[in-house]
Design an enzyme around this catalytic site. Structure first.
Site, PDB file in Angstrom:
ATOM      1  N   HIS A  16      48.343  -4.841  20.119  1.00 37.23           N
ATOM      2  CA  HIS A  16      48.323  -3.814  21.059  1.00 37.23           C
ATOM      3  C   HIS A  16      47.642  -3.317  22.134  1.00 37.23           C
ATOM      4  CE1 HIS A  16      51.957  -4.436  17.800  1.00 37.23           C
ATOM      5  NE2 HIS A  16      52.448  -4.386  18.753  1.00 37.23           N
TER       6      HIS A  16
ATOM      7  N   SER B 106      57.288  -5.075  22.007  1.00 39.45           N
ATOM      8  CA  SER B 106      56.063  -4.434  21.866  1.00 39.45           C
ATOM      9  C   SER B 106      55.476  -3.093  22.776  1.00 39.45           C
ATOM     10  CB  SER B 106      56.123  -3.810  20.359  1.00 39.45           C
ATOM     11  OG  SER B 106      54.812  -5.322  20.641  1.00 39.45           O
TER      12      SER B 106
ATOM     13  N   ASP C 134      44.578  -3.562  16.300  1.00 39.32           N
ATOM     14  CA  ASP C 134      45.811  -5.015  15.525  1.00 39.32           C
ATOM     15  C   ASP C 134      45.178  -5.956  16.183  1.00 39.32           C
ATOM     16  OD1 ASP C 134      46.705  -4.094  17.525  1.00 39.32           O
ATOM     17  OD2 ASP C 134      49.073  -3.559  16.338  1.00 39.32           O
TER      18      ASP C 134
END
Length: 267
Positions: free
Chosen positions: A240, A21, A237
């Site tokens: 990220h 990601s 979070d």
């Protein structure tokens, strides 16, 4: 020793980007990221994106998103921008970004990816399907097209969160790297691997302990260079980066690459 001898269309430097990601791009693209993108910085679209008027396998000015059609800002954005700002004016930079949020490095295992893909969570399967079920093969397909236009000068990796604690990760990365070199007829001495750390402990990174393993990568791959994530802010979070974090990380990837190219960085 990294070789920077240039051949064929050597003024077009191409970089392959892969991972999960954070390479895909998780942060929202901000107005500053879509303006004044130099046309010397190009992206080869790896999927068809009607919403962006982009077709798979074609080059476009590298206005984000640089991964798939609706992804966010990625380290590749400011990696490329920093390179073109420092390279000679007749040089161009191209990136090809094939990444899948949440995936383990096993998804890029040329011979065993199917085992992982078959057991991937439902939310990931859609992303894998966009690459016809085989992200590694799509990256190689696009890279071969790109080699008609320029020279592959490096491979950028940002992956590790989903393999946290896996001490065999460097060997798995080496297998992916070696396969790319073989399938694209590349020489390791001329095509280094740049691997970024995950969100750092100084930012409360949930997977920060993985950086100890990532930092050991050059022991397994002599042509690997690790890009520090120290001080790169995360979005809350603990996994990220923020848009600014991606900008910082991308510039660090670029600084390392420019150093290998023997190019003095403009302050």
């Amino acid at each position: 020793m990294f070789s920077h001898s240039f051949s064929q269309n050597s003024k077009f430097y191409i970089f392959l980007c892969l991972g999960q990601s954070n390479m895909e791009g998780n942060a929202r693209i901000e107005p500053q990221d879509t303006t004044d993108v130099n046309r010397r910085f190009q992206v080869m679209e790896a999927v068809d994106c009607p919403n962006l008027n982009r077709v798979k396998g074609q080059w476009y000015t590298a206005v984000p998103p640089l991964c798939r059609c609706k992804t966010g800002l990625t380290p590749a954005d400011y990696f490329g921008r920093t390179l073109v700002a420092n390279l000679p004016k007749d040089a161009k930079v191209g990136v090809i970004n094939v990444a899948v949020g949440g995936c383990k490095i096993e998804l890029f295992d040329k011979n065993n990816y199917q085992v992982y893909a078959d057991t991937a969570p439902v939310w990931m399967k859609g992303m894998i399907k966009e690459y016809d079920g085989n992200p590694y093969a799509r990256l190689v397909e696009m890279a071969k097209l790109a080699q008609k236009d320029g020279v592959i000068k490096g491979i950028l990796l940002h992956q590790g969160e989903s393999n946290t604690g896996d001490t065999t990760w460097p060997q798995k990365v080496k297998q992916v790297y070696d396969n790319l070199l073989q399938d694209l007829n590349l020489d390791a001495a001329s095509v280094p691997l740049l691997a970024g750390e995950v969100v750092n402990a100084d930012q409360g990174g949930a997977c920060a302990k993985m950086n100890t393993i990532i930092d050991e990568l050059p022991q397994t791959i002599p042509t690997a260079h690790v890009i520090s994530s120290a001080g790169c802010p995360q979005k809350g979070d603990n996994l990220h980066f923020t848009a600014e974090g991606y900008r910082m990380l991308g510039r660090r990837y670029a600084a390392e690459m420019l150093l290998m190219l023997g190019v003095k960085i403009n302050k």
